[in-house]
Design an enzyme around this catalytic site. Structure first.
Site, PDB file in Angstrom:
ATOM      1  N   SER A  56       8.157  -0.324  -8.274  1.00 24.58           N
ATOM      2  CA  SER A  56       6.742  -0.408  -8.638  1.00 24.58           C
ATOM      3  C   SER A  56       6.354   0.389  -9.870  1.00 24.58           C
ATOM      4  O   SER A  56       5.252   0.233 -10.385  1.00 24.58           O
ATOM      5  CB  SER A  56       5.864   0.025  -7.460  1.00 24.58           C
ATOM      6  OG  SER A  56       5.876  -0.963  -6.460  1.00 24.58           O
ATOM      7  N   LYS A  93      -3.157   5.265 -11.096  1.00 30.43           N
ATOM      8  CA  LYS A  93      -3.027   4.127 -10.185  1.00 30.43           C
ATOM      9  C   LYS A  93      -3.990   4.289  -9.007  1.00 30.43           C
ATOM     10  O   LYS A  93      -4.084   5.375  -8.418  1.00 30.43           O
ATOM     11  CB  LYS A  93      -1.574   4.071  -9.700  1.00 30.43           C
ATOM     12  CG  LYS A  93      -1.212   2.917  -8.788  1.00 30.43           C
ATOM     13  CD  LYS A  93       0.275   2.995  -8.444  1.00 30.43           C
ATOM     14  CE  LYS A  93       0.725   1.848  -7.570  1.00 30.43           C
ATOM     15  NZ  LYS A  93       2.171   1.934  -7.250  1.00 30.43           N
ATOM     16  N   SER A 120       3.857  -2.538  -8.071  1.00 35.14           N
ATOM     17  CA  SER A 120       2.438  -2.462  -7.778  1.00 35.14           C
ATOM     18  C   SER A 120       1.633  -1.682  -8.818  1.00 35.14           C
ATOM     19  O   SER A 120       0.397  -1.709  -8.807  1.00 35.14           O
ATOM     20  CB  SER A 120       2.231  -1.803  -6.402  1.00 35.14           C
ATOM     21  OG  SER A 120       2.796  -0.501  -6.369  1.00 35.14           O
TER      22      SER A 120
END
Length: 532
Positions: free
Chosen positions: A232, A133, A208
């Protein structure tokens, strides 16, 4: 219990702001360019059998010289190049460096004299590709979290979980897209654009960690790294039909992520593994936790027949959230039926009235000051990094004429932050304390619960703006500090992934991971989106 006057005011305020956004968005952006371009397109199916093996299996084959690391890494590079034009998940690659590192792995294995067991113990992920990420520091890679103002920021170190995975032999292929500042359920920003769900390119992949969820589900990665402060990890894993684990807080380091934690947020943020195959969860968590892994009993064999199971069907009817869809209620019921049939257990249905206030609880605890009395950094200040804080109303006006560097979701969060009272809600704190006591007493060290992951399957692009508080189904579990594994349960009526959250008491992560293995075997786990 009736809503307080403050709660009613908040409901009205959030409803009014959401309604304004709805009208503005419909007027200025009637249809997203990504959705328009994706209409009618479908991801190509997986053709290379190497992409259908777990990280555990790949590592074993690499150690045994049945396949080279270079072959595996190249297979994943080829797949990313094939699918990324559809999903826009990987925002910066390091393919050349990864192939060099894979060649070094193959040379190491050729020269190793200690045998396969020595390699497995010392380098359990040797030669296995990894995606990361973008909000994690990965040395030499962008570290912007989707902020245009941070364009050009490059990580100079590795975040601790990334460093541990690399030390275990994993090879990063690149970094993946996120929502702006990691605080929205759609992975879209003005630096990298919008990421799509591989099962339906007109749908969101969640946020996210949406880039991670999308590329993993697309078979462009086998294991990945995510972070979770309100869902997330779990929402992207749910929307994309893969596995993800929100660890007990404090077990996996959350250092060298952006944005940094402030106030008491570190108590609710968890870093954890995301993957297509359930057997990789424990292996990854063991590596990512480092010395703290011994706190989790990950090597303990779990007898599911001896566990106590509970099912929580919904939040009890919060004014903030939509009702859970029938297909998600039905699939959770099927899990209950299978558990009872296969293990002879009785799954008890439980309800907690306090869950109706999940959003108020999450919202209150996210803005509490730390022990020194320092409040969290305002969202508008983070948006202006590294310069001065933004003025949300001015950004909204700029957005309306296409001149803002920020997404409407981020602008909306900043506006709500300016409207929020700085005074903590005593009512929300009271409800959390009551809920925490009940849940902890119920679960103990042998209790496992099922809870919906969201109110419905993956929404279409931007539609989450009109259902902004449905993340409460995941967010409340962050505030309670529980370990939770997101498990896929096949595809629903629209060909989109179904799933359920499996939670347990604090430090009982091994229980939910054991249930994940069972659910994968029973419901089939990840499905190739190109073959549906």
């Amino acid at each position: 219990m009736a809503l307080s006057r403050l709660d009613k005011a908040q409901v009205w305020l959030f409803g009014a702001v959401t309604g304004v956004f709805f009208m503005l968005f419909r007027f200025f952006c009637p249809r997203s360019p990504a959705a328009a371009a994706a209409a009618g397109k479908k991801l190509p199916p997986v053709s290379d059998p190497l992409l259908l093996l777990s990280a555990t299996q790949l590592a074993k084959k690499i150690r045994r010289k049945e396949v080279s690391s270079v072959e595996v890494v190249q297979a994943y590079i080829d797949r990313i190049q094939e699918v990324n034009p559809f999903v826009n998940a990987v925002v910066k690659d390091r393919f050349a460096a990864a192939l060099q590192e894979a060649a070094q792995v193959d040379k190491l294995i050729e020269e190793e004299t200690g045998g396969e067991e020595v390699l497995e113990d010392r380098l359990p992920l040797l030669g296995v590709p990894l995606s990361v990420k973008e909000s994690y520091a990965l040395q030499g890679m962008p570290f912007t979290t989707g902020l245009v103002s941070r364009q050009g920021v490059v990580a100079t170190v590795d975040a601790p979980p990334v460093a541990l995975l690399k030390r275990a032999g994993a090879i990063p292929l690149g970094v993946t897209n996120i929502s702006e500042l990691c605080m929205w359920m759609e992975s879209s920003n003005n630096l990298y654009g919008i990421t799509c769900n591989p099962y339906d390119l007109e749908r969101i992949p969640g946020g996210s960690s949406g880039g991670e969820g999308s590329i993993l589900a697309s078979a462009g990665a086998v294991i990945g790294v995510g972070s979770d402060i309100g869902g997330s990890i779990r929402m992207p894993c749910f929307f994309n039909g893969i596995f993800g684990h929100k660890t007990t807080p404090g077990i996996v380091s959350c250092e060298n992520q952006y944005p940094p934690c402030s106030g008491r947020q570190e108590e609710y943020l968890s870093s954890g593994p995301m993957c297509r195959y359930a057997e990789d969860l424990a292996l990854m968590l063991r590596v990512m936790a480092g010395p703290k892994a011994r706190m989790l009993c990950l090597n303990t064999k779990v007898d599911l027949k001896k566990l106590r199971f509970f099912s929580i069907p919904h939040d009890g009817g919060s004014v903030y959230t939509y009702p859970v869809s029938q297909e998600l209620i039905d699939i959770q019921r099927k899990v209950v039926e299978r558990l009872e049939a296969d293990f002879g257990v009785k799954v008890q249905e439980v309800r907690f009235p306090e869950l109706r206030y999940a959003f108020q609880i999450w919202d209150t605890f996210m803005v509490l000051p730390d022990k020194e009395g320092r409040p969290p950094l305002p969202f508008a200040e983070l948006m202006g990094e590294p310069g001065r804080p933004v003025w949300p109303l001015w950004e909204l006006l700029k957005w309306m004429v296409g001149k803002s560097d920020h997404t409407i979701a981020a602008i909306g969060l900043a506006l709500l932050g300016t409207a929020r009272s700085s005074k903590a809600s005593a009512f929300a704190i009271q409800q959390k304390e009551k809920l925490q006591k009940q849940v902890d007493e119920l679960l103990g060290t042998d209790g496992v619960f099922l809870y919906p992951s969201y109110t419905r399957v993956a929404p279409k692009h931007h539609h989450a703006l009109f259902k902004p508080f449905d993340f409460s189904y995941t967010g409340i579990l962050n505030i309670l500090g529980l370990p939770v594994t997101q498990c896929p349960l096949g595809l629903g009526e629209e060909g989109l992934p179904l799933g359920v959250q499996v939670g347990a008491g604090k430090l009982q992560d091994h229980l939910t991971l054991a249930v994940a293995l069972y659910l994968e075997k029973t419901f089939g786990g990840w499905r190739d989106p190109g073959s549906k």
